[in-house]
Design a protein around this motif. Sequence first.
Motif, PDB file in Angstrom:
ATOM      1  N   VAL A  89       0.824  -1.216   0.000  1.00 40.92           N
ATOM      2  CA  VAL A  89       0.000   0.000   0.000  1.00 40.92           C
ATOM      3  C   VAL A  89       0.858   1.265   0.000  1.00 40.92           C
ATOM      4  CG1 VAL A  89      -2.050  -0.998   1.049  1.00 40.92           C
ATOM      5  CG2 VAL A  89      -0.229  -0.116   2.518  1.00 40.92           C
ATOM      6  N   GLY A  90       2.113   1.128   0.387  1.00 45.89           N
ATOM      7  CA  GLY A  90       2.982   2.295   0.402  1.00 45.89           C
ATOM      8  C   GLY A  90       3.686   2.569  -0.913  1.00 45.89           C
ATOM      9  N   ASP A  91       3.499   1.687  -1.900  1.00 41.97           N
ATOM     10  CA  ASP A  91       4.292   1.795  -3.129  1.00 41.97           C
ATOM     11  C   ASP A  91       3.572   2.411  -4.315  1.00 41.97           C
ATOM     12  OD1 ASP A  91       6.533   0.601  -1.948  1.00 41.97           O
ATOM     13  OD2 ASP A  91       5.751  -1.414  -2.328  1.00 41.97           O
ATOM     14  N   ASN A  92       2.238   2.435  -4.300  1.00 41.15           N
ATOM     15  CA  ASN A  92       1.489   2.972  -5.434  1.00 41.15           C
ATOM     16  C   ASN A  92       0.795   4.262  -5.027  1.00 41.15           C
ATOM     17  OD1 ASN A  92       0.778  -0.401  -5.899  1.00 41.15           O
ATOM     18  ND2 ASN A  92       1.931   0.749  -7.397  1.00 41.15           N
ATOM     19  N   ASP A  93       0.933   5.299  -5.845  1.00 42.07           N
ATOM     20  CA  ASP A  93       0.294   6.574  -5.515  1.00 42.07           C
ATOM     21  C   ASP A  93      -1.184   6.563  -5.901  1.00 42.07           C
ATOM     22  OD1 ASP A  93       0.209   6.930  -8.279  1.00 42.07           O
ATOM     23  OD2 ASP A  93       1.861   8.381  -8.312  1.00 42.07           O
ATOM     24  N   ASP A  94      -1.878   7.648  -5.571  1.00 46.81           N
ATOM     25  CA  ASP A  94      -3.313   7.709  -5.816  1.00 46.81           C
ATOM     26  C   ASP A  94      -3.644   7.546  -7.297  1.00 46.81           C
ATOM     27  OD1 ASP A  94      -3.642   8.126  -3.134  1.00 46.81           O
ATOM     28  OD2 ASP A  94      -4.607  10.094  -3.323  1.00 46.81           O
ATOM     29  N   ALA A  95      -2.823   8.128  -8.152  1.00 47.98           N
ATOM     30  CA  ALA A  95      -3.088   8.051  -9.589  1.00 47.98           C
ATOM     31  C   ALA A  95      -3.079   6.597 -10.065  1.00 47.98           C
ATOM     32  CB  ALA A  95      -2.071   8.879 -10.365  1.00 47.98           C
ATOM     33  N   GLU A  96      -2.136   5.802  -9.545  1.00 47.28           N
ATOM     34  CA  GLU A  96      -2.065   4.397  -9.951  1.00 47.28           C
ATOM     35  C   GLU A  96      -3.253   3.612  -9.399  1.00 47.28           C
ATOM     36  OE1 GLU A  96      -0.047   1.053 -11.865  1.00 47.28           O
ATOM     37  OE2 GLU A  96      -0.395   3.185 -12.182  1.00 47.28           O
ATOM     38  N   TRP A  97      -3.665   3.919  -8.175  1.00 48.40           N
ATOM     39  CA  TRP A  97      -4.851   3.257  -7.625  1.00 48.40           C
ATOM     40  C   TRP A  97      -6.074   3.553  -8.489  1.00 48.40           C
ATOM     41  CZ3 TRP A  97      -6.101   0.035  -3.483  1.00 48.40           C
ATOM     42  CH2 TRP A  97      -5.007  -0.379  -2.702  1.00 48.40           C
ATOM     43  N   HIS A  98      -6.247   4.817  -8.844  1.00 44.90           N
ATOM     44  CA  HIS A  98      -7.394   5.178  -9.685  1.00 44.90           C
ATOM     45  C   HIS A  98      -7.322   4.484 -11.042  1.00 44.90           C
ATOM     46  CE1 HIS A  98      -9.372   8.036  -7.089  1.00 44.90           C
ATOM     47  NE2 HIS A  98      -8.241   8.695  -6.877  1.00 44.90           N
ATOM     48  N   ARG A  99      -6.124   4.411 -11.620  1.00 46.03           N
ATOM     49  CA  ARG A  99      -5.968   3.813 -12.953  1.00 46.03           C
ATOM     50  C   ARG A  99      -6.325   2.331 -12.930  1.00 46.03           C
ATOM     51  NH1 ARG A  99      -2.048   1.445 -16.600  1.00 46.03           N
ATOM     52  NH2 ARG A  99      -0.673   0.888 -14.862  1.00 46.03           N
ATOM     53  N   VAL A 100      -5.808   1.587 -11.963  1.00 43.86           N
ATOM     54  CA  VAL A 100      -6.050   0.141 -11.919  1.00 43.86           C
ATOM     55  C   VAL A 100      -7.504  -0.170 -11.582  1.00 43.86           C
ATOM     56  CG1 VAL A 100      -5.443  -2.008 -10.732  1.00 43.86           C
ATOM     57  CG2 VAL A 100      -3.649  -0.392 -11.392  1.00 43.86           C
ATOM     58  N   LEU A 101      -8.062   0.541 -10.606  1.00 39.35           N
ATOM     59  CA  LEU A 101      -9.463   0.307 -10.259  1.00 39.35           C
ATOM     60  C   LEU A 101     -10.384   0.692 -11.413  1.00 39.35           C
ATOM     61  CD1 LEU A 101      -9.446   1.555  -6.560  1.00 39.35           C
ATOM     62  CD2 LEU A 101      -9.653  -0.813  -7.326  1.00 39.35           C
ATOM     63  N   ASP A 102     -10.008   1.731 -12.148  1.00 36.23           N
ATOM     64  CA  ASP A 102     -10.818   2.173 -13.282  1.00 36.23           C
ATOM     65  C   ASP A 102     -10.887   1.099 -14.357  1.00 36.23           C
ATOM     66  OD1 ASP A 102     -12.367   3.997 -14.739  1.00 36.23           O
ATOM     67  OD2 ASP A 102     -10.630   4.815 -15.763  1.00 36.23           O
ATOM     68  N   VAL A 103      -9.768   0.452 -14.631  1.00 37.90           N
ATOM     69  CA  VAL A 103      -9.745  -0.602 -15.650  1.00 37.90           C
ATOM     70  C   VAL A 103     -10.335  -1.903 -15.108  1.00 37.90           C
ATOM     71  CG1 VAL A 103      -8.260  -2.061 -17.077  1.00 37.90           C
ATOM     72  CG2 VAL A 103      -7.788   0.394 -16.883  1.00 37.90           C
ATOM     73  N   ASN A 104      -9.844  -2.357 -13.967  1.00 36.15           N
ATOM     74  CA  ASN A 104     -10.183  -3.697 -13.486  1.00 36.15           C
ATOM     75  C   ASN A 104     -11.598  -3.827 -12.934  1.00 36.15           C
ATOM     76  OD1 ASN A 104      -7.554  -4.220 -14.154  1.00 36.15           O
ATOM     77  ND2 ASN A 104      -6.913  -4.895 -12.128  1.00 36.15           N
ATOM     78  N   VAL A 105     -12.132  -2.746 -12.383  1.00 37.94           N
ATOM     79  CA  VAL A 105     -13.475  -2.805 -11.795  1.00 37.94           C
ATOM     80  C   VAL A 105     -14.482  -2.046 -12.660  1.00 37.94           C
ATOM     81  CG1 VAL A 105     -14.875  -2.424  -9.743  1.00 37.94           C
ATOM     82  CG2 VAL A 105     -12.445  -2.954  -9.501  1.00 37.94           C
TER      83      VAL A 105
END
Length: 251
Positions: A89-105
């Motif tokens: 959880v400490g390695d990915n910034d907010d932008a990466e969280w938004h990007r992955v959740l946007d595609v995968n979910v």
Amino acid sequence: MSELSGLKALVTGGASGIGRATAALLAARGADVAVLDLDPSAVGEPLRGYLADVSDDASVRSAVAAAAEALGGVDILVNNAGIGAVGTVGDNDDAEWHRVLDVNVLGMVRTTRAALPRLRASAHAAVVNTCSIAATAGLPQRALYSASKGAVLSLTLAMATDHVREGIRVNCVNPGTADTPWIGRLLDRAADPAEERKALDARQPMGRLVTAEEVAAAIVYLASPAAASVTGTALAVDGGMQGLRPRPRAR
């Protein structure tokens, strides 16, 4: 084998890996198959290729409409498009969280939403989501990816409940570590790719990675009329990783 003869199928992320194996098997079993992908250029007959970005609603709606018109409807939707992520959880910034959740979910939400009117008109409607062992087991360095796949598992159950009385079955498959291009790229970046592959193999009780074709076989079963009474189910294709605890191999 032609048990899917006459059925129309959409497969997102179907130009490579699990998606490509699934599209090919659906077609081999008699379905008419359209592949929705960021790069459908490699998709050849009998598959139909359509450009689609699951992170963009307009792109998804356009591709689903075009594919459904060409196929003459939609009976099967395989929500397979997705991306990976590595780290705590400490390695990915907010932008990466938004990007992955946007595609995968949200990518699954967009595609299903666009296909729902056609699925409601089908006598054999089925949705299969590609989930992951990461939804049910704690894997190292996969916090973001695991969160996205945990959401896919919950989404699958909610969708199955919402649409069961409309005659639309919704299930998911939970692959273990699969021998796909994404895993290949991860291995290539490892300090010692051979040792890293050995570690991945050893993590699964069967002692090897799952193949794309094995996952495809599970997806096609869940999508087929043979699974007419199966909905709200997560089918593990993980070499025993979720449920088995064998003793370590003797040295």
